[in-house]
Write an enzyme that holds these catalytic residues in place. Structure first.
Site, mmCIF file in Angstrom:
data_model
loop_
_atom_site.group_PDB
_atom_site.id
_atom_site.type_symbol
_atom_site.label_atom_id
_atom_site.label_comp_id
_atom_site.label_asym_id
_atom_site.label_seq_id
_atom_site.Cartn_x
_atom_site.Cartn_y
_atom_site.Cartn_z
ATOM 1 N N GLU A 1 10.398 48.945 19.992
ATOM 2 C CA GLU A 1 11.727 48.561 20.433
ATOM 3 C C GLU A 1 11.999 47.017 20.202
ATOM 4 O OE1 GLU A 1 11.771 49.613 24.685
ATOM 5 O OE2 GLU A 1 9.857 50.533 24.161
ATOM 6 N N LYS B 1 12.375 43.378 21.595
ATOM 7 C CA LYS B 1 11.904 42.626 22.756
ATOM 8 C C LYS B 1 13.146 41.686 22.956
ATOM 9 C CE LYS B 1 8.300 39.975 24.681
ATOM 10 N NZ LYS B 1 8.990 38.847 25.715
ATOM 11 N N ASP C 1 15.804 39.191 24.379
ATOM 12 C CA ASP C 1 15.648 37.972 25.100
ATOM 13 C C ASP C 1 16.424 37.779 26.103
ATOM 14 O OD1 ASP C 1 13.990 35.659 25.484
ATOM 15 O OD2 ASP C 1 14.918 34.587 23.578
ATOM 16 N N TYR D 1 13.967 49.581 29.465
ATOM 17 C CA TYR D 1 13.130 50.145 28.430
ATOM 18 C C TYR D 1 11.961 50.820 29.001
ATOM 19 C CZ TYR D 1 11.620 45.520 30.251
ATOM 20 O OH TYR D 1 11.501 44.684 31.251
ATOM 21 N N LYS E 1 5.498 38.744 18.288
ATOM 22 C CA LYS E 1 6.513 37.573 18.378
ATOM 23 C C LYS E 1 6.998 37.301 16.982
ATOM 24 C CE LYS E 1 7.439 35.808 21.891
ATOM 25 N NZ LYS E 1 6.803 35.355 23.164
ATOM 26 N N CYS F 1 33.519 2.643 7.149
ATOM 27 C CA CYS F 1 33.042 3.704 6.367
ATOM 28 C C CYS F 1 31.439 3.155 5.807
ATOM 29 C CB CYS F 1 33.744 3.821 5.030
ATOM 30 S SG CYS F 1 32.954 4.873 3.881
ATOM 31 N N CYS G 1 31.551 2.436 1.823
ATOM 32 C CA CYS G 1 32.351 1.421 1.321
ATOM 33 C C CYS G 1 32.842 0.390 2.179
ATOM 34 C CB CYS G 1 33.700 2.009 0.551
ATOM 35 S SG CYS G 1 34.907 2.830 1.506
ATOM 36 N N CYS H 1 37.703 8.025 5.827
ATOM 37 C CA CYS H 1 37.688 6.990 5.104
ATOM 38 C C CYS H 1 38.873 6.967 4.219
ATOM 39 C CB CYS H 1 36.220 6.736 4.569
ATOM 40 S SG CYS H 1 36.552 5.623 3.173
ATOM 41 N N CYS I 1 35.822 5.584 -2.610
ATOM 42 C CA CYS I 1 34.776 5.447 -1.916
ATOM 43 C C CYS I 1 33.599 6.004 -2.630
ATOM 44 C CB CYS I 1 35.180 5.918 -0.397
ATOM 45 S SG CYS I 1 33.492 6.326 0.470
HETATM 46 S S1 IVH Z 1 8.000 46.329 28.460
HETATM 47 C C1 IVH Z 1 4.245 45.958 30.588
HETATM 48 N N1 IVH Z 1 9.815 46.503 26.677
HETATM 49 O O1 IVH Z 1 9.257 40.985 27.803
HETATM 50 C C2 IVH Z 1 5.404 46.199 29.862
HETATM 51 N N2 IVH Z 1 9.521 44.558 27.709
HETATM 52 O O2 IVH Z 1 6.942 39.453 27.738
HETATM 53 C C3 IVH Z 1 6.745 45.671 30.396
HETATM 54 N N3 IVH Z 1 11.224 42.799 27.395
HETATM 55 O O3 IVH Z 1 8.815 41.302 31.245
HETATM 56 C C4 IVH Z 1 7.504 45.188 29.368
HETATM 57 N N4 IVH Z 1 12.349 43.875 25.808
HETATM 58 O O4 IVH Z 1 11.260 41.015 30.312
HETATM 59 C C5 IVH Z 1 9.231 45.636 27.297
HETATM 60 N N5 IVH Z 1 11.767 46.684 25.066
HETATM 61 C C6 IVH Z 1 11.086 45.797 25.987
HETATM 62 C C7 IVH Z 1 11.271 44.714 26.102
HETATM 63 C C8 IVH Z 1 10.533 43.953 27.102
HETATM 64 C C9 IVH Z 1 12.146 42.546 26.636
HETATM 65 C C10 IVH Z 1 10.590 41.773 28.266
HETATM 66 C C11 IVH Z 1 10.402 42.150 29.569
HETATM 67 C C12 IVH Z 1 8.968 41.658 30.163
HETATM 68 C C13 IVH Z 1 8.648 40.687 28.958
HETATM 69 C C14 IVH Z 1 7.072 40.505 28.797
#
Ligand code: IVH
Length: 708
Positions: free
Chosen positions: A117, A119, A121, A238, A327, A421, A424, A439, A444
């Protein structure tokens, strides 16, 4: 570094703990981080490394044993029934394989399915539902205790207040609250506008949010839910926290499907994989997709799909063994703004830019970034010498987001636009209607160089080998004043000329001199450019506000280069897509003697394209105005646009009533909705290909496509 002694390691680990705690507080409590995630991770990794080598140094309150900072006191504290865990990080395929091996060793076999999935932010939330009704929402806090932000979460449209179907008596789900990128841009732009007004009233500006994550965190933590309600927030669920009186699915993908069936927003792009290799492929897909999404992701989460195995796999500290985060390279970093310098553009506009201490952002080395204009610098409150947050998303030019004001020591310098400028020395002019400073000297040298680069660039006359370095040399040596002079250059003039290194290149880069082969190639390319279409030539002239699209329309209307000299303001206003600003800019350009002379010089050297292919009146798409939107499969959007122009069609950027049809690719965005609202016909990519190949006649097709 040599292996530290236990004493050194203790001192350093204490220092690291206090630093990390400080940054945790800034990140989790104040929503105002001073360092990027990557720098934070570096500190954590260093501490983990030291604690790994000297386990006796681990303290119970070490940040490696916790997941965040204590909650703010403003909100009531919620004790999480089941702690919210964190995730271990992988930065390479090797790391991920090692994670997989460890899980396989514990599980006793390695052929288990995985899920992936994004991650997202944002910030983690735990939502409790009772008899299908949303009753409590809390932040993660330190993993054990969070803040009760129920009232604020109720304002987020994607959090359902009531669930559908068969629902457990009580249960908790976890997810990530985030702000869309587009929503974030709109919100920051609104704050920026408000600040301009505040500035006029002598009030202090509100700080801009550095990124969507901070904006989401700041928005969820508002004391007034009405403020949260006005912020463009959303959530992806999630995870299942705990369940009373209901089933606990035996796989993660079933859990997600079940949560989705109850009406909770789960990410539609989560996938199950039979093998690690398959999961890795998907992670690469996420890496590529990342820039196209309307929300920020900082990685992909990989989980063991079989939830029955989770307990057995257990956790190391706060990090479960059954999941990990892959990451991606960080898209924001902190670095020093060494100086603010000014670039003079081809139309004379002075644009400030940042000279940065080099830093790798989003996988690329960045040492310069545009700062747009004076207002932009003022709005962001940047000073030369500041530590700044720098961002780069995909191919987008690096940006300086904001200064880290808490790291100032008083030596930072406020900046203002120079009065003369830098190229020039002519006193600059300010256009009150626009934010730009110019300018006014068309002679120039900087402007000449920039115009030459533009003239030769791809999309304009496409002269290979004539880039930044050579353009500067040609102007400096007095060989070229206007683009027309290019066509008079001789072999002898060019041979041995120094080609300067690009701005921003390593200072130690050597000056390269033009050798025989490059000179012949350059002359051939200059000669070849005489065949470019009128549209490209008109674009290449660098008239303000005349981009590709306007140039194509003009080429269509004018049919020849000399006709440009006969343009009047009124006649231009009759051209579709040309408004008063563009018409004024063109007539001003045409009125200048040096420009008229350049046109006659160009004609004299034999450059006189007619309407050209892009202005063709009898191509397959002649007379049609086409807009392309979304992602296309067989070639890039640019590629298609060129093909459409070559077939005599006009390519537009916005859908209007006069648009003949809109080509819809994947994830089309608002243009599709606009086309539907205006009743403009839409076609797909394969139909466009049929039109371009002549298999389908455009006229017949349009007759068939009903305009509502
Ligand atoms: S699972 C123990 N799934 O990432 C597993 N976390 O660095 C719990 N996050 O605290 C997290 N997308 O805030 C999971 N698809 C995803 C996520 C996700 C974002 C964040 C979440 C977590 C942090 C961990």
């Amino acid at each position: 570094m040599d292996e530290p002694t236990q004493y050194e390691a203790r001192l350093r680990s204490e220092e690291l703990r206090s630093l990390i705690n400080y940054h945790n507080h800034r990140y989790y409590v104040l929503d105002s981080p001073e360092v990027s995630d990557a720098e934070y991770d570096e500190l954590m990794n260093e501490l983990r490394g030291l604690e790994g080598r000297f386990p006796e140094l681990i303290t119970p309150d070490s940040p490696t044993q916790r997941t965040g900072a204590a909650p703010l006191e403003t909100f009531a504290v919620v004790e999480h029934r089941v702690p919210l865990l964190s995730l271990s990080n992988c930065f390479s395929e090797d790391d991920l394989r090692a994670w997989h091996r460890r899980a396989a060793e514990r599980a006793g076999h390695e052929d288990f399915s995985l899920t992936t999935e994004p991650k997202v932010d944002g910030l983690a939330m735990a939502l409790v539902y009772e008899n299908g009704r949303f009753v409590q929402g809390a932040t993660r806090g330190d993993g054990q205790h969070g803040e009760n932000v129920t009232a604020n979460l109720r304002t987020i449209p994607s959090i359902p207040h009531t669930l559908e179907g068969t629902v457990p008596a009580r249960f908790e789900v976890r997810g990530e609250v985030y702000m869309s990128r587009s929503g974030f841009e709109r919100m920051n732009a609104a704050i920026g506008e408000m600040n301009e007004e505040r500035e006029r009233e002598g009030k202090r500006p509100h700080p801009l949010y550095a990124n969507p994550r901070n904006a989401a965190a700041g928005s969820v933590r508002q004391k007034d839910p009405a403020v949260t309600a006005a912020r463009p927030l959303a959530i992806f669920i999630y995870q299942l926290g705990w369940v009373e009186g209901g089933p606990t699915p035996t796989s993660h993908h079933e859990t997600l499907a079940w949560l989705g069936a109850m009406g909770l927003p789960v990410n539609p792009d989560a996938r199950v994989h039979p093998s690690l290799g398959d999961a890795i492929q998907r992670i690469h897909w996420w890496g590529q997709e990342r820039d196209r999404l309307d929300y920020d992701i900082d990685g992909a989460v990989v989980k063991v799909d079989d939830t029955r195995a989770w307990e057995e796999l257990g956790a190391v500290g706060r990090e479960p063994r059954w999941a990990t985060a892959f990451k991606f390279p960080p898209q924001q970093r902190t670095t020093r703004l060494l100086a603010i310098e000014v670039n003079v553009g081809r139309t004379g506009v002075l644009t400030p830019f940042a000279v940065l201490e080099p830093v790798v952002v989003g996988g690329a080395r960045v040492q310069m970034a545009t700062l747009h204009n004076e207002q932009d610098i003022r709005r962001k409150g940047l000073r030369a010498g500041d530590m700044v947050i720098v961002q780069r998303a995909g191919e987008v030019i690096p940006q300086v987001v904001a200064p880290v004001t808490s790291l100032r020591n008083g030596s930072e310098q406020e900046w203002s636009m120079p009065n003369r400028c830098p190229s020039c020395g002519t006193p600059v002019q300010r256009d009150p209607a626009e934010v730009a400073v110019y300018c006014p000297n068309s002679g120039c040298p900087a402007q000449r160089v920039r115009l030459l680069e533009h003239f030769a660039s791809r999309g304009a006359m496409d002269i290979e080998g004539l880039g930044e370095g050579l353009a500067e040399t040609l102007v400096e040596h007095g060989l070229v004043r206007t683009p027309a002079d290019l066509y008079r250059l001789t072999y002898d003039q060019l041979l041995g000329l120094p080609r300067k290194p690009k701005a921003g290149a390593n200072v130690s880069s050597r000056v390269v001199r033009l050798r025989k082969r490059s000179v012949s190639r350059l002359l051939a390319s200059i000669d070849g450019s005489k065949q470019q279409t009128l549209a490209k030539l008109l674009f290449a002239l660098g008239i303000r506000h005349v981009g590709h699209e306007t140039a194509a329309v003009l080429a269509h209307e004018l049919g020849s280069l000399p006709a440009l000299l006969g343009c009047t303001y009124e006649s231009l206003l009759n051209v579709e897509g040309v408004g008063p600003v563009v018409a004024r800019s063109i007539t001003d350009w045409v009125a200048r003697d040096e420009n008229r002379r350049m046109i006659s010089d160009l004609l004299e050297t034999g450059i006189n394209p007619n309407g050209g292919s892009s202005g063709s009146r009898d191509g397959l798409l002649a007379g049609l105005s086409v807009v392309v939107t979304g992602r296309l499969e067989t070639m890039s959007r640019n590629g298609f646009e060129t093909r459409i122009q070559e077939a005599g069609g006009r390519v537009g950027n916005t859908v209007t009533k006069t648009t003949s049809f809109v080509v819809i690719g994947a994830d089309p965005g608002t243009k599709l909705a606009r086309a539907q609202a205006l009743g403009v016909p839409t076609i797909d990519e394969s139909t466009l290909l049929s039109l371009l190949s002549g298999r389908v006649d455009a006229g017949e097709l349009l007759l068939g496509l009903q305009r509502s």
